[in-house]
Design an enzyme around this catalytic site. Sequence first.
Site, PDB file in Angstrom:
ATOM      1  N   GLU A 170       0.098   4.357   0.955  1.00 15.23           N
ATOM      2  CA  GLU A 170       0.030   4.858   2.168  1.00 15.23           C
ATOM      3  C   GLU A 170       1.321   6.084   2.146  1.00 15.23           C
ATOM      4  OE1 GLU A 170      -3.353   2.812   4.172  1.00 15.23           O
ATOM      5  OE2 GLU A 170      -2.009   2.553   4.033  1.00 15.23           O
ATOM      6  N   SER A 180     -10.625  -6.024   8.672  1.00 15.14           N
ATOM      7  CA  SER A 180     -12.103  -5.802   8.410  1.00 15.14           C
ATOM      8  C   SER A 180     -12.593  -6.898   6.967  1.00 15.14           C
ATOM      9  CB  SER A 180     -11.973  -4.571   7.854  1.00 15.14           C
ATOM     10  OG  SER A 180     -11.329  -3.925   6.690  1.00 15.14           O
ATOM     11  N   ARG A 204       0.811   2.593  12.716  1.00 22.46           N
ATOM     12  CA  ARG A 204       0.279   1.498  13.009  1.00 22.46           C
ATOM     13  C   ARG A 204      -0.008   1.221  11.259  1.00 22.46           C
ATOM     14  NH1 ARG A 204      -4.855   3.823  15.328  1.00 22.46           N
ATOM     15  NH2 ARG A 204      -3.985   3.396  17.511  1.00 22.46           N
ATOM     16  N   HIS A 205       1.222   1.821  10.401  1.00 23.80           N
ATOM     17  CA  HIS A 205       0.428   1.899   9.215  1.00 23.80           C
ATOM     18  C   HIS A 205       2.305   1.089   8.733  1.00 23.80           C
ATOM     19  CE1 HIS A 205      -3.080   4.285   9.167  1.00 23.80           C
ATOM     20  NE2 HIS A 205      -3.315   3.518   8.225  1.00 23.80           N
ATOM     21  N   ARG A 223       0.501  -1.319   0.179  1.00 23.41           N
ATOM     22  CA  ARG A 223      -0.209   0.140   0.062  1.00 23.41           C
ATOM     23  C   ARG A 223       0.685   0.860  -0.206  1.00 23.41           C
ATOM     24  NH1 ARG A 223      -5.833  -1.394   3.079  1.00 23.41           N
ATOM     25  NH2 ARG A 223      -5.897  -3.838   2.149  1.00 23.41           N
ATOM     26  N   GLU A 278      -8.009  -0.705  14.963  1.00 28.62           N
ATOM     27  CA  GLU A 278      -8.996  -2.308  13.993  1.00 28.62           C
ATOM     28  C   GLU A 278      -7.450  -3.224  12.914  1.00 28.62           C
ATOM     29  OE1 GLU A 278      -9.927  -0.188  10.154  1.00 28.62           O
ATOM     30  OE2 GLU A 278      -8.907  -2.398   8.781  1.00 28.62           O
ATOM     31  N   ARG A 318      -0.658  -5.963  13.363  1.00 25.97           N
ATOM     32  CA  ARG A 318      -1.759  -5.285  13.758  1.00 25.97           C
ATOM     33  C   ARG A 318      -1.912  -5.881  14.985  1.00 25.97           C
ATOM     34  NH1 ARG A 318      -5.205  -0.766  11.349  1.00 25.97           N
ATOM     35  NH2 ARG A 318      -3.951   0.279   9.637  1.00 25.97           N
TER      36      ARG A 318
HETATM   37  P1  AMO Z   1      -8.270  -3.302   5.061  1.00 27.16           P
HETATM   38  O1  AMO Z   1      -7.638  -2.367   4.372  1.00 27.16           O
HETATM   39  O2  AMO Z   1      -9.486  -2.782   6.316  1.00 27.16           O
HETATM   40  O3  AMO Z   1      -9.354  -4.721   3.875  1.00 27.16           O
HETATM   41  O4  AMO Z   1      -6.977  -4.935   5.645  1.00 27.16           O
HETATM   42  C1  AMO Z   1      -6.873  -5.826   6.339  1.00 27.16           C
HETATM   43  C2  AMO Z   1      -6.103  -5.656   7.203  1.00 27.16           C
HETATM   44  O5  AMO Z   1      -5.424  -5.769   6.995  1.00 27.16           O
HETATM   45  C3  AMO Z   1      -4.493  -4.616   7.560  1.00 27.16           C
HETATM   46  N1  AMO Z   1      -3.406  -3.524   7.315  1.00 27.16           N
HETATM   47  C4  AMO Z   1      -2.765  -2.368   7.402  1.00 27.16           C
HETATM   48  N2  AMO Z   1      -1.821  -2.557   8.275  1.00 27.16           N
HETATM   49  C5  AMO Z   1      -0.011  -1.888   7.916  1.00 27.16           C
HETATM   50  N3  AMO Z   1      -0.559  -1.594   7.117  1.00 27.16           N
HETATM   51  C6  AMO Z   1      -0.996  -0.874   6.933  1.00 27.16           C
HETATM   52  N4  AMO Z   1      -0.713   0.144   5.224  1.00 27.16           N
HETATM   53  C7  AMO Z   1      -2.349  -1.665   6.702  1.00 27.16           C
HETATM   54  N5  AMO Z   1      -3.172  -2.273   6.056  1.00 27.16           N
HETATM   55  C8  AMO Z   1      -4.277  -2.459   6.028  1.00 27.16           C
HETATM   56  C9  AMO Z   1      -5.500  -3.747   8.988  1.00 27.16           C
HETATM   57  C10 AMO Z   1      -6.245  -4.177   8.401  1.00 27.16           C
HETATM   58  O6  AMO Z   1      -7.828  -4.353   9.307  1.00 27.16           O
HETATM   59  N6  AMO Z   1      -9.864  -6.077   1.442  1.00 27.16           N
HETATM   60  C11 AMO Z   1     -10.054  -6.284   2.875  1.00 27.16           C
HETATM   61  C12 AMO Z   1     -10.477  -7.419   3.362  1.00 27.16           C
HETATM   62  C13 AMO Z   1     -11.627  -8.592   2.620  1.00 27.16           C
HETATM   63  O7  AMO Z   1     -12.866  -7.547   3.074  1.00 27.16           O
HETATM   64  O8  AMO Z   1     -11.716  -9.420   3.116  1.00 27.16           O
HETATM   65  C14 AMO Z   1      -8.869  -5.562   3.202  1.00 27.16           C
HETATM   66  O9  AMO Z   1      -8.262  -5.312   2.263  1.00 27.16           O
HETATM   67  O10 AMO Z   1      -5.150  -4.400   9.918  1.00 27.16           O
END
Ligand code: AMO
Length: 407
Positions: A187, A333, A193-194, A185, A330, A381
């Site tokens: 971001e 999800s 937390r990312h 990602r 979180e 997480r």
């Molecule tokens: P989402 O984008 O919420 O959902 O990602 C799911 C979980 O992945 C973790 N997460 C991350 N952890 C650290 N850094 C990040 N940049 C990051 N992005 C996400 C979080 C988050 O809750 N496709 C949907 C899931 C689904 O519906 O099946 C999805 O990717 O813990």
Amino acid sequence: MVGKVVIIEISGDTSVKPSVIVLKKDREPELYEKARRLDIGTALCFEGEVSPIQKSKRGVEYIVKSITIYSEPLEPLPVDTVGKVPTLLDTRIKYRYLLLRNPVEKAIFKIRAGIIEAARKYFISKGFIEVHTPKIVAAGAEGGATLFPVKYFEQEAYLSQSPQLYKQILMTGLPRVFEITPYFRAEKFNTTRHLNESWGIDAEQGFINGVEDVMKTLEELVCYITDYLRENYVEEQEVLGIEIEKLTPPFKKIKFEEAVDILRSEGIEIPEGEDLTDAAEKKLGEIMAEKGHKIYFIIGFPWKATGFYYMREEDGYHTRKFDLDYKGLEIASGGQREHRYDKLIEAMKNKGLNPENFEFYLEAFKYGMPPHGGFGLGIERLMMKLLNLENIREAIIFVRDRTRIVP
Ligand code: AMO
């Protein structure tokens, strides 16, 4: 070295705690002389027996018969692997491979492996099949802003943000799948937390009766993981000075709107139809903890705040998307998906996406797609909350964030 005794701590792979070898000048003069000259960081092997006298609090003591040296350090180590001097996070990340000789660091990553081990066991016991979906993709599922472009011969491609589209397509042939997968990602922000490369435990299941079936799977998975760690990773918890708490289903479920009301009554601004910010999530965590709920689902997210693939309720406002929050963060999800072809096209258009870019995905919905749903659980997480880690960078050996692409 203590008087005429040399004590060496040896980091191995069976235990997170070191093996402690004690060599006495009058008992084993030759080995004592050899050991006296060893530098910190030497790669060696010893043969010996567990000592009848155990004085060390740090590890098991051995009486040694032989020591074989494999490799000596060329320079003094850049970090204190024994852990007497605290190491800054930056340095910890840079020299993680060395610090893995330290019991704390070793314990963190053994537990990480334990989470994955437990997840596999859980899914296999429930008839889910492990799959691998492509990490070089033509379209993203989680929004264009966080896609990393890749030059793929003559075409533009991206690193996969999520196995979302593929795990859904698979519902036509394998209606229960899981994948342990990286998420890439782009971001731009730097938070605790990312990560830009994080890992998830993803699942998708077909022929569901509703979103509750998916939440049940996630709930069972998380409980299975925590039980497994509590039982099999006792020494690691001891080294980290923690006790992974027992979680018991069913987890509390709170409607998104209820969460918003609670937060607004605390003076936190939440614009209509928007997702909760990190700060709002944290505050909600505190409020829920006061009510005795450390782990809870937030259900019924508004359509405006979700991805295109979540099923909308009849009212058009709510969806069957949920989040799982643990201690104000979180960790997962998921939700029930839109499996009806026409509705899915409508949803894409509504989100400003061009269905032509998703043809490979949409096609699968023409041939008998069962109702389905799934989730993604963030491994780092989850580790943050289970192990009380302040920064997500403590939960992954090699960090990929805004500024790091080495080591
Ligand atoms: P989402 O984008 O919420 O959902 O990602 C799911 C979980 O992945 C973790 N997460 C991350 N952890 C650290 N850094 C990040 N940049 C990051 N992005 C996400 C979080 C988050 O809750 N496709 C949907 C899931 C689904 O519906 O099946 C999805 O990717 O813990």
